[in-house]
Design a protein around this motif. Sequence first.
Motif, PDB file in Angstrom:
ATOM      1  N   PHE A 211      23.728  78.861 -35.866  1.00  0.00           N
ATOM      2  CA  PHE A 211      23.296  80.208 -36.239  1.00  0.00           C
ATOM      3  C   PHE A 211      23.589  80.376 -37.724  1.00  0.00           C
ATOM      4  O   PHE A 211      24.364  79.621 -38.326  1.00  0.00           O
ATOM      5  CB  PHE A 211      23.989  81.293 -35.406  1.00  0.00           C
ATOM      6  N   PHE A 212      22.940  81.363 -38.342  1.00  0.00           N
ATOM      7  CA  PHE A 212      23.219  81.620 -39.747  1.00  0.00           C
ATOM      8  C   PHE A 212      23.139  83.105 -40.047  1.00  0.00           C
ATOM      9  O   PHE A 212      22.505  83.887 -39.327  1.00  0.00           O
ATOM     10  CB  PHE A 212      22.295  80.816 -40.676  1.00  0.00           C
ATOM     11  N   LYS A 232      26.116  79.300 -42.618  1.00  0.00           N
ATOM     12  CA  LYS A 232      25.500  78.600 -41.494  1.00  0.00           C
ATOM     13  C   LYS A 232      26.562  77.883 -40.680  1.00  0.00           C
ATOM     14  O   LYS A 232      27.456  77.239 -41.234  1.00  0.00           O
ATOM     15  CB  LYS A 232      24.464  77.591 -41.988  1.00  0.00           C
ATOM     16  N   SER A 233      26.419  77.982 -39.360  1.00  0.00           N
ATOM     17  CA  SER A 233      27.336  77.310 -38.451  1.00  0.00           C
ATOM     18  C   SER A 233      26.575  76.293 -37.619  1.00  0.00           C
ATOM     19  O   SER A 233      25.525  76.602 -37.051  1.00  0.00           O
ATOM     20  CB  SER A 233      28.004  78.330 -37.519  1.00  0.00           C
ATOM     21  N   ILE A 234      27.079  75.066 -37.546  1.00  0.00           N
ATOM     22  CA  ILE A 234      26.462  74.000 -36.761  1.00  0.00           C
ATOM     23  C   ILE A 234      27.517  73.417 -35.850  1.00  0.00           C
ATOM     24  O   ILE A 234      28.624  73.092 -36.288  1.00  0.00           O
ATOM     25  CB  ILE A 234      25.870  72.899 -37.665  1.00  0.00           C
ATOM     26  N   PHE A 244      31.062  75.050 -40.710  1.00  0.00           N
ATOM     27  CA  PHE A 244      30.397  76.106 -41.470  1.00  0.00           C
ATOM     28  C   PHE A 244      30.019  75.589 -42.854  1.00  0.00           C
ATOM     29  O   PHE A 244      30.739  74.801 -43.465  1.00  0.00           O
ATOM     30  CB  PHE A 244      31.310  77.324 -41.609  1.00  0.00           C
ATOM     31  N   PHE A 245      28.877  76.075 -43.333  1.00  0.00           N
ATOM     32  CA  PHE A 245      28.380  75.719 -44.661  1.00  0.00           C
ATOM     33  C   PHE A 245      28.007  76.995 -45.404  1.00  0.00           C
ATOM     34  O   PHE A 245      27.546  77.971 -44.804  1.00  0.00           O
ATOM     35  CB  PHE A 245      27.155  74.809 -44.553  1.00  0.00           C
ATOM     36  N   TYR A 246      28.185  76.964 -46.747  1.00  0.00           N
ATOM     37  CA  TYR A 246      27.781  78.066 -47.615  1.00  0.00           C
ATOM     38  C   TYR A 246      26.676  77.579 -48.547  1.00  0.00           C
ATOM     39  O   TYR A 246      26.676  76.420 -48.974  1.00  0.00           O
ATOM     40  CB  TYR A 246      28.942  78.556 -48.493  1.00  0.00           C
ATOM     41  N   ALA A 260      32.680  74.451 -45.423  1.00  0.00           N
ATOM     42  CA  ALA A 260      33.882  75.222 -45.159  1.00  0.00           C
ATOM     43  C   ALA A 260      34.739  74.501 -44.119  1.00  0.00           C
ATOM     44  O   ALA A 260      34.469  73.362 -43.735  1.00  0.00           O
ATOM     45  CB  ALA A 260      33.504  76.617 -44.681  1.00  0.00           C
ATOM     46  N   ASN A 261      35.743  75.186 -43.637  1.00  0.00           N
ATOM     47  CA  ASN A 261      36.614  74.608 -42.627  1.00  0.00           C
ATOM     48  C   ASN A 261      35.892  74.485 -41.292  1.00  0.00           C
ATOM     49  O   ASN A 261      34.908  75.170 -41.030  1.00  0.00           O
ATOM     50  CB  ASN A 261      37.853  75.489 -42.439  1.00  0.00           C
ATOM     51  N   ILE A 262      36.400  73.603 -40.459  1.00  0.00           N
ATOM     52  CA  ILE A 262      35.918  73.499 -39.084  1.00  0.00           C
ATOM     53  C   ILE A 262      36.661  74.527 -38.237  1.00  0.00           C
ATOM     54  O   ILE A 262      37.876  74.686 -38.356  1.00  0.00           O
ATOM     55  CB  ILE A 262      36.136  72.083 -38.520  1.00  0.00           C
ATOM     56  N   TYR A 263      35.920  75.228 -37.417  1.00  0.00           N
ATOM     57  CA  TYR A 263      36.532  76.258 -36.579  1.00  0.00           C
ATOM     58  C   TYR A 263      36.159  76.003 -35.130  1.00  0.00           C
ATOM     59  O   TYR A 263      35.027  75.611 -34.841  1.00  0.00           O
ATOM     60  CB  TYR A 263      36.063  77.655 -37.007  1.00  0.00           C
TER      61      TYR A 263
END
Length: 324
Positions: A211-212, A232-234, A244-246, A260-263
């Motif tokens: 999702f983004f 964006k989350s993959i 997550f990516f910015y 970003a960090n992994i959640y």
Amino acid sequence: MSQEPLIRQSIFPQTVKNLPEQLKTGMCIIINGFLDINCAKFVVDLVCDRSPKSDIALHIKPVLSRRYIVRNCRIGGQWGEEELTSMQKFSLERNKKFVMDILLAEKEFLVAINGNHFCGFIYRIPLSFVKVIKINGNLSINNIQYEMIDIYPRPSTRPDPIQLMLGGVIESPSSSSSPMRTPLAAVLPQGFPNDSELQINGYIKIVSRTFFINLQNGIHTWPHPDVHFHLKSISSPAFDNQTFFYNTRSNGVWGRQERANIYRFTPATNFNVVIQRLKDRYSIKVDDQLLGEFKFREKVDKINTLYIQGEIYINSVYMRSIFQ
């Protein structure tokens, strides 16, 4: 007397019309019609000539009984791979009028139903080969028009957008316990002010891959708006880890992606994403844990739209002062 025989007579044989001689990027084919009360499905084809065996550049088949729309292409008598998925809710109804817009974009057809973008279909046949439109099914066609447009979906057909003010909230109606589907777009009349935050409460679907969330300039789908912040989350193969990516997008070009960090998300549970606008950066939290920060790459005062899409549901969206 029922009007059904008259409607049936108006649609058989097919509606077949020549398209404008020169199809151009930005041209929109606008179909105004009425679905018969017994309509189970209908077909809209953009074809290369009038012969029954002609190549079909775009095959659109809404199936009302199952509430999905098939998209495909036929080349040399062979059908290609069907496309069925869409993030947009199916909105065609029997015994009602409808408007279907087919935009000729740079690389794909874009299809809107009743003012809402429904899907895209990448060109598999050169646009210059397309000459004819054919429509068949238990429906009547009032007219087919052609317009050059600057923004899609056409503003005159779009429903009134949701608005989110500072201190405001978007949530499901009190009469409904169902969460909101994506895509969700909201106009921000005050922009995204400094020292404010967006809080997005949602629900992860059982099978959720991505999702983004965009903070962008424009609620339209085409041309693609400038995106001042893209989160964006993959999901990973392990599924319960989300990466997550910015990023940003300006003048039609995506910038350098930052990771970003992994959640860890748990499927079929609620989540909370908070985006804070600070002096020179965004701060992002997920479920009260700091995910990371993203420095501004350009002026962010042109943000006027929040756009969310993906395999999630939305329970509510708040915009408030950080110091509230």
